[in-house]
Design a protein around this motif. Structure first.
Motif: not given
Length: 171
Positions: A1-10, A12-21
């Motif tokens: 299980m991976y950690h849930q990233a925390s942050g905000s802003g566009p 962050f959302r793009v990079l978190d989306g890349c990691a989730r992808l």
């Protein structure tokens, strides 16, 4: 299980989306790997006809799973590290060590991206037996992982430069 990233802003959302992808693609490939090994066992023991392409496809899938998972691990800070030693130092020593750690990961990512590109370029003309695809597909995930590692590390450096907690990318 991976950690849930925390942050905000566009960003962050793009990079978190890349990691989730990366995790999603690696997960699909892992399920595919299990399915093709099931087919291998069925073919060998039930049909008495071993599918010879399974080994070559398994090698390609394992490389993709490994490198995509490694890239996501950098984003979620689940990669191999020994933080407790660095974090045990007082603040004036700890901050340069944090910069050194993140810079080292970024430098490694750049090296990985470049060498993955070189390897893919040199092996692209060859065809993988039994699969009929270019050999370079085994090296592409190495380059992708390296590039994502650099991008994720740069984001972690911006957090560090802003004085945000070093673990701001993960809970």
């Amino acid at each position: 299980m991976y950690h849930q990233a925390s942050g905000s802003g566009p960003v962050f959302r793009v990079l978190d989306g890349c990691a989730r992808l990366c995790i999603a693609i690696a997960g699909v490939k892992l399920v595919s790997l299990i399915a093709i090994f099931g087919w291998l066992v069925f073919g060998r023991y039930v049909l008495n006809d071993t599918p010879t392409w399974v080994e070559q496809l398994a090698l390609v899938l394992v490389v993709w799973i490994t490198f995509l998972g490694a890239a996501a691990g950098v984003w979620y800070k689940d990669h191999l590290s020994i933080d407790f030693i660095r974090e045990g130092f007082p603040g004036p020593v700890r901050t340069p060590l944090r910069w050194l750690a993140v810079s080292g990961v970024a430098a490694f990512g750049a090296f990985l991206a470049y060498q993955g590109y070189v390897l893919a370029d040199k092996t692209w003309p060859r065809i993988i037996p039994m699969l009929g695809i270019n050999e370079g597909w085994r090296a592409v995930p190495m380059s992708v992982c390296g590039a994502l590692t650099v991008v994720f590390s740069i984001y972690h450096m911006t957090l560090l430069a802003q004085g945000k907690p070093f673990d701001a990318g993960a809970k």
